[in-house]
Design an enzyme around this catalytic site. Structure first.
Site, mmCIF file in Angstrom:
data_model
loop_
_atom_site.group_PDB
_atom_site.id
_atom_site.type_symbol
_atom_site.label_atom_id
_atom_site.label_comp_id
_atom_site.label_asym_id
_atom_site.label_seq_id
_atom_site.Cartn_x
_atom_site.Cartn_y
_atom_site.Cartn_z
ATOM 1 C CE LYS A 1 -3.378 2.804 0.228
ATOM 2 N NZ LYS A 1 -4.550 2.828 1.052
ATOM 3 C CB CYS B 1 -4.186 8.613 0.868
ATOM 4 S SG CYS B 1 -5.705 7.947 1.546
#
Ligand code: UDX
Length: 441
Positions: free
Chosen positions: A210, A266
């Site tokens: 990720k 993010c």
């Protein structure tokens, strides 16, 4: 037959995951410490703007397979628990703050059945799955199986990305790998049945996948923004450059849109947290380039502030600036680390009177930047402006008639911070168009 599952944490990730899992046939309980949020979700109202989410919540509720509560005990009967709690940047450094995640793990632990699987989806520093397992096992006085299954959804496309992801990544512990994979295959039977590829890896790799993906995306954006800087100095056109290099399939055109750079909940915090974690692991130097990625990204905001200042004659004192867009990207009301809002606040601090318009994010922007003026129409925001800044590329801004706007502004100068306005059309209506990495005329 669906599985009984809990989704702990109902922010962007958890709310979408809970709704989609219920639509896929599972029996889902969403748990959030924020009771008001749980109540709103139970009514079928998302606490943030995400296209299609309200409809998905209502449809899922209609199946009778989706509930929300603030009582963690409701998770007790589930065979799978998803940890979807936020991991924001810490207040005092670059690292991710895993306090909320660990608190959720502790709260859940006493209610986890012996045969249940805990699946982390939050974006975490590498090594966190082991820490979660240790904490939960300690709390229960017995083993807890923990897998890591990162999520790659984009705001604005969250439902589609959850139901039709590019890939599924299962990070499993070697000791329980086959049992964990079997559970995850049941969870994602719909996606796997629709042909989505799944990759089975160890938990460490899953955690890294990720942050590596988000670091790569951030690097791509900063790469093209660095090229924009060179184009500005040399007189080139970064959009044509991106088109040309993007035709090479090894490079690819996506995420090469030069402009004001990335923001949101993010990319910025993930690259910083990755840097901090790499330092801890003694390999900080390997990720040194991420500092440059961050620097180039933030530098674009300064560039827009400088452009606006020079358009206003070298000083913003008393200048009126219209800002189109407050969200960090279109189709979202998220203003976390929003480049547009950051620029607007900086201009205000330099003495400008700033009026912002955003189709969805105004209420959130007002809460953190009450010093700015807000307008409920783009035309209203532009009235009497000395310069118009296009900073979030909502489709409705591309549809504006530049001739209409030219009639209400004080000076017809627009800075296209996203390189998507039809400059020829704006120029034909009498505008001076400035952009990032493109020649002015
Ligand atoms: C990102 C990742 O894409 C997603 O896979 C992950 O799960 C979460 O983080 P998101 O934050 O929703 O998703 O937004 P994204 O679409 O990636 O855009 C991030 C930022 O980059 C936005 O501010 C956007 O305006 C900017 N951006 C994107 C560019 O400046 N240029 C581009 O070419 C693409």
């Amino acid at each position: 037959m669906g599985l009984a599952m809990s989704v702990i944490g109902t922010g962007y990730l958890g709310a979408v995951h809970a709704a989609c899992m219920a639509l896929e046939g599972h029996d889902v309980v969403g748990v959030d410490t924020d009771e008001a949020r749980a109540v709103a979700l139970a009514r079928g109202e998302a606490p943030f703007y995400e296209p299609g989410l309200d409809e998905a919540l209502v449809a899922a509720r209609g199946t009778g397979r989706l509930r929300f509560t603030s009582d963690i005990r409701a998770a007790g009967d589930c065979t799978v628990h998803f940890l979807c709690v936020g991991t924001p940047q810490s207040r005092d450094g670059l690292a991710a703050d895993t306090t909320y995640l660990m608190a959720a793990a502790h709260a859940l632990a006493p209610h986890v059945r012996g045969d249940a699987l805990v699946v982390g989806k939050s974006t975490v520093p590498v090594g966190t799955s082991g820490a979660v397992e240790l904490a939960m096992s300690g709390e229960r006085g017995g083993g807890v199986r923990v897998a890591w299954n990162p999520e790659f959804l984009r705001e604005g496309f969250a439902i589609r990305d959850t139901l039709h992801p590019d890939r599924l990544v299962y990070g499993v512990d070697a000791a329980s790998a086959s049992a964990d994979v079997a559970v995850l295959d049941e969870v994602y039977a719909g996606q796997v049945g629709r042909g989505v590829q799944r990759l089975v890896v160890d938990r460490t790799t899953a955690e890294l996948v990720k942050v590596a993906a988000n670091s790569f995306l951030a690097t791509k954006i900063s790469f093209i923004n660095a090229m924009a800087q060179v184009c500005e100095a040399a007189g080139g056109d970064v959009v044509a450059l991106a088109d040309a290099i993007g035709m090479d399939p090894r490079i690819g055109r996506s995420f090469l849109n030069a402009g004001l750079g990335f923001g949101g909940g993010c990319l910025p915090k993930d690259i910083r947290a990755f840097l901090a974690r790499a330092e801890e692991l003694g390999v900080g130097e390997a990720l040194d380039f991420l500092r440059a990625v961050d620097r180039v990204n933030l530098g674009r905001r300064t560039r827009v502030v400088e452009l606006a200042t020079s358009v206003c004659g070298g000083s913003l004192e008393g200048a009126r600036v219209a800002v189109l867009g407050a969200a960090f990207k279109p189709d979202s009301d998220d203003i976390r680390d929003s480049p547009a809002l950051d620029v607007a606040q900086r201009l205000h601090r330099l003495g400008a009177s700033v009026t912002i318009h955003d189709p969805k994010a105004t209420h959130r922007a007002k809460a953190v930047a009450p010093e700015l003026n807000y307008s409920d129409s783009a035309l209203g925001a532009c009235t009497d402006a000395d310069v118009v800044l296009h900073l979030t590329e909502w489709p409705e801004y591309r549809a504006l008639d530049p001739a209409d706007l030219a009639r209400v502004v004080r000076a017809a100068v627009v800075v296209d911070g996203r390189n998507v306005l039809d400059a020829a059309r704006w120029r034909a209506a009498g505008w001076t168009c400035l952009s990032l990495g493109r020649p002015a005329a």
